[in-house]
Design a protein around this motif. Structure first.
Motif, PDB file in Angstrom:
ATOM      1  N   THR A   9       0.827  -1.200   0.000  1.00  0.00           N
ATOM      2  CA  THR A   9       0.000   0.000   0.000  1.00  0.00           C
ATOM      3  C   THR A   9       0.861   1.249   0.000  1.00  0.00           C
ATOM      4  N   ALA A  10       1.926   1.213   0.803  1.00  0.00           N
ATOM      5  CA  ALA A  10       2.810   2.371   0.861  1.00  0.00           C
ATOM      6  C   ALA A  10       3.526   2.586  -0.456  1.00  0.00           C
ATOM      7  N   ALA A  11       3.808   1.491  -1.168  1.00  0.00           N
ATOM      8  CA  ALA A  11       4.544   1.615  -2.419  1.00  0.00           C
ATOM      9  C   ALA A  11       3.652   2.024  -3.585  1.00  0.00           C
ATOM     10  N   ALA A  12       2.323   1.837  -3.414  1.00  0.00           N
ATOM     11  CA  ALA A  12       1.401   2.113  -4.503  1.00  0.00           C
ATOM     12  C   ALA A  12       1.517   3.529  -5.057  1.00  0.00           C
ATOM     13  N   PRO A  13       1.549   4.566  -4.209  1.00  0.00           N
ATOM     14  CA  PRO A  13       1.696   5.920  -4.759  1.00  0.00           C
ATOM     15  C   PRO A  13       2.962   6.069  -5.596  1.00  0.00           C
ATOM     16  N   GLY A  14       4.053   5.419  -5.172  1.00  0.00           N
ATOM     17  CA  GLY A  14       5.288   5.480  -5.935  1.00  0.00           C
ATOM     18  C   GLY A  14       5.137   4.846  -7.301  1.00  0.00           C
ATOM     19  N   ARG A  15       4.430   3.726  -7.352  1.00  0.00           N
ATOM     20  CA  ARG A  15       4.208   3.061  -8.637  1.00  0.00           C
ATOM     21  C   ARG A  15       3.318   3.908  -9.533  1.00  0.00           C
ATOM     22  N   ARG A  16       2.296   4.527  -8.941  1.00  0.00           N
ATOM     23  CA  ARG A  16       1.414   5.373  -9.739  1.00  0.00           C
ATOM     24  C   ARG A  16       2.170   6.558 -10.327  1.00  0.00           C
ATOM     25  N   GLU A  17       3.017   7.178  -9.515  1.00  0.00           N
ATOM     26  CA  GLU A  17       3.796   8.321 -10.001  1.00  0.00           C
ATOM     27  C   GLU A  17       4.750   7.889 -11.099  1.00  0.00           C
ATOM     28  N   ARG A  18       5.354   6.733 -10.930  1.00  0.00           N
ATOM     29  CA  ARG A  18       6.269   6.230 -11.965  1.00  0.00           C
ATOM     30  C   ARG A  18       5.515   5.962 -13.260  1.00  0.00           C
ATOM     31  N   LYS A  19       4.318   5.381 -13.132  1.00  0.00           N
ATOM     32  CA  LYS A  19       3.507   5.114 -14.317  1.00  0.00           C
ATOM     33  C   LYS A  19       3.108   6.409 -15.005  1.00  0.00           C
ATOM     34  N   LYS A  20       2.757   7.419 -14.221  1.00  0.00           N
ATOM     35  CA  LYS A  20       2.395   8.711 -14.802  1.00  0.00           C
ATOM     36  C   LYS A  20       3.569   9.324 -15.549  1.00  0.00           C
ATOM     37  N   ARG A  21       4.760   9.243 -14.945  1.00  0.00           N
ATOM     38  CA  ARG A  21       5.946   9.791 -15.618  1.00  0.00           C
ATOM     39  C   ARG A  21       6.232   9.046 -16.919  1.00  0.00           C
ATOM     40  N   GLU A  22       6.052   7.721 -16.879  1.00  0.00           N
ATOM     41  CA  GLU A  22       6.297   6.925 -18.080  1.00  0.00           C
ATOM     42  C   GLU A  22       5.298   7.268 -19.180  1.00  0.00           C
ATOM     43  N   THR A  23       4.031   7.449 -18.797  1.00  0.00           N
ATOM     44  CA  THR A  23       3.008   7.799 -19.782  1.00  0.00           C
ATOM     45  C   THR A  23       3.275   9.164 -20.375  1.00  0.00           C
ATOM     46  N   ARG A  24       3.614  10.136 -19.536  1.00  0.00           N
ATOM     47  CA  ARG A  24       3.923  11.485 -20.028  1.00  0.00           C
ATOM     48  C   ARG A  24       5.127  11.439 -20.974  1.00  0.00           C
ATOM     49  N   ALA A  25       6.156  10.678 -20.597  1.00  0.00           N
ATOM     50  CA  ALA A  25       7.352  10.576 -21.433  1.00  0.00           C
ATOM     51  C   ALA A  25       7.018   9.933 -22.775  1.00  0.00           C
ATOM     52  N   ALA A  26       6.151   8.916 -22.758  1.00  0.00           N
ATOM     53  CA  ALA A  26       5.764   8.257 -24.006  1.00  0.00           C
ATOM     54  C   ALA A  26       5.002   9.212 -24.916  1.00  0.00           C
ATOM     55  N   LEU A  27       4.131  10.022 -24.339  1.00  0.00           N
ATOM     56  CA  LEU A  27       3.359  10.985 -25.125  1.00  0.00           C
ATOM     57  C   LEU A  27       4.255  12.069 -25.720  1.00  0.00           C
ATOM     58  N   THR A  28       5.159  12.598 -24.921  1.00  0.00           N
ATOM     59  CA  THR A  28       6.031  13.660 -25.439  1.00  0.00           C
ATOM     60  C   THR A  28       6.984  13.115 -26.500  1.00  0.00           C
ATOM     61  N   ALA A  29       7.472  11.896 -26.299  1.00  0.00           N
ATOM     62  CA  ALA A  29       8.366  11.298 -27.294  1.00  0.00           C
ATOM     63  C   ALA A  29       7.621  11.058 -28.606  1.00  0.00           C
ATOM     64  N   ALA A  30       6.399  10.541 -28.513  1.00  0.00           N
ATOM     65  CA  ALA A  30       5.600  10.287 -29.717  1.00  0.00           C
ATOM     66  C   ALA A  30       5.249  11.595 -30.421  1.00  0.00           C
ATOM     67  N   ALA A  31       4.889  12.609 -29.630  1.00  0.00           N
ATOM     68  CA  ALA A  31       4.523  13.900 -30.217  1.00  0.00           C
ATOM     69  C   ALA A  31       5.700  14.529 -30.944  1.00  0.00           C
ATOM     70  N   LEU A  32       6.875  14.470 -30.326  1.00  0.00           N
ATOM     71  CA  LEU A  32       8.060  15.052 -30.956  1.00  0.00           C
ATOM     72  C   LEU A  32       8.427  14.292 -32.224  1.00  0.00           C
ATOM     73  N   ARG A  33       8.401  12.962 -32.171  1.00  0.00           N
ATOM     74  CA  ARG A  33       8.755  12.168 -33.347  1.00  0.00           C
ATOM     75  C   ARG A  33       7.810  12.447 -34.506  1.00  0.00           C
ATOM     76  N   LEU A  34       6.514  12.484 -34.226  1.00  0.00           N
ATOM     77  CA  LEU A  34       5.539  12.735 -35.287  1.00  0.00           C
ATOM     78  C   LEU A  34       5.653  14.157 -35.831  1.00  0.00           C
ATOM     79  N   ALA A  35       5.933  15.114 -34.941  1.00  0.00           N
ATOM     80  CA  ALA A  35       6.082  16.503 -35.388  1.00  0.00           C
ATOM     81  C   ALA A  35       7.289  16.654 -36.299  1.00  0.00           C
ATOM     82  N   LEU A  36       8.366  15.932 -35.987  1.00  0.00           N
ATOM     83  CA  LEU A  36       9.562  15.970 -36.833  1.00  0.00           C
ATOM     84  C   LEU A  36       9.297  15.314 -38.185  1.00  0.00           C
ATOM     85  N   GLU A  37       8.496  14.244 -38.180  1.00  0.00           N
ATOM     86  CA  GLU A  37       8.216  13.510 -39.409  1.00  0.00           C
ATOM     87  C   GLU A  37       7.220  14.250 -40.306  1.00  0.00           C
TER      88      GLU A  37
END
Length: 220
Positions: free
Chosen positions: A6-34
């Protein structure tokens, strides 16, 4: 065991959020360049990042924010640095500490493969992206100025905090332009010189009591 999970859950959620944000920004930049930033859609970015459009809007208000790599955590870190500034620290020293992380990125700008360099190129090519960049910068400067004013004990409406924040942002932009124009000095060195000039006064001979000169038509 359950308590630990339970204590670790917030950490996992934050990590997942960071990963999702990073995936979106990476995809957006790649598509914008293309395809060019004006030809990319939110649906394409979401599909490339393997998330729903609804999830996209949980992270970004506009596709331009994703292309720019907009991360509100950066602003929160800056605001925290202002609020936790050591007693007696000068406002310029506080702002210099805030831009330290930015300088680390800017010093890699000459590597054309970095995301920062790619984003800067896109900003110069797209009026829409440039407009969003300016709007976001203005919003951040207002928040930073408000926090800095509180920290300085300035009365509400004082122009000083806003001037300090805007001036230090300009010092960074001028340093980048100097570097692009061929200066062999590091961006960090150029920024430090700009901060020193701002802190000591750009024009010590300026007399605010003098009326500005006008031309023969009476225009300033």
């Amino acid at each position: 065991m359950e308590i630990e999970e339970t204590a670790a859950a917030p950490g996992r959620r934050e990590r997942k959020k960071r990963e999702t944000r990073a995936a979106l920004t990476a995809a957006a930049l790649r598509l914008a360049l293309e395809k060019g930033p004006d030809n990319v859609t939110v649906e394409e970015i979401s599909e490339a990042a393997d998330v729903s459009v609804r999830t996209f809007f949980n992270y970004f208000s506009h596709k331009e924010h994703a292309i720019l790599g907009r991360d509100p955590d950066d602003l929160e870190l800056a605001l925290r640095r202002i609020r936790e500034a050591p007693a007696g620290e000068s406002p310029f020293a506080t702002m210099r500490a805030i831009v330290a992380r930015v300088l680390d990125d800017l010093e890699s700008i000459e590597d054309q493969e970095t995301a920062l360099a790619q984003r800067i190129r896109l900003i110069t090519e797209s009026p829409n992206l440039l407009a969003q960049f300016v709007v976001l910068g203005s919003e951040d400067e207002r928040d930073l100025a408000a926090a800095l004013g509180d920290q300085m004990g300035e009365p509400l409406g004082s122009p000083l905090p806003a001037l300090i924040v805007s001036a230090t942002s300009m010092a960074v932009r001028v340093a980048v332009e100097q570097r692009k124009a061929g200066s062999d000095r590091s961006i960090r060195s150029l920024v430090d010189e700009g901060f020193s000039l701002l802190a000591t006064g750009l024009d010590p001979h300026y007399d605010p009591t003098l009326e500005p000169r006008t031309d023969q038509k009476g225009q300033a």
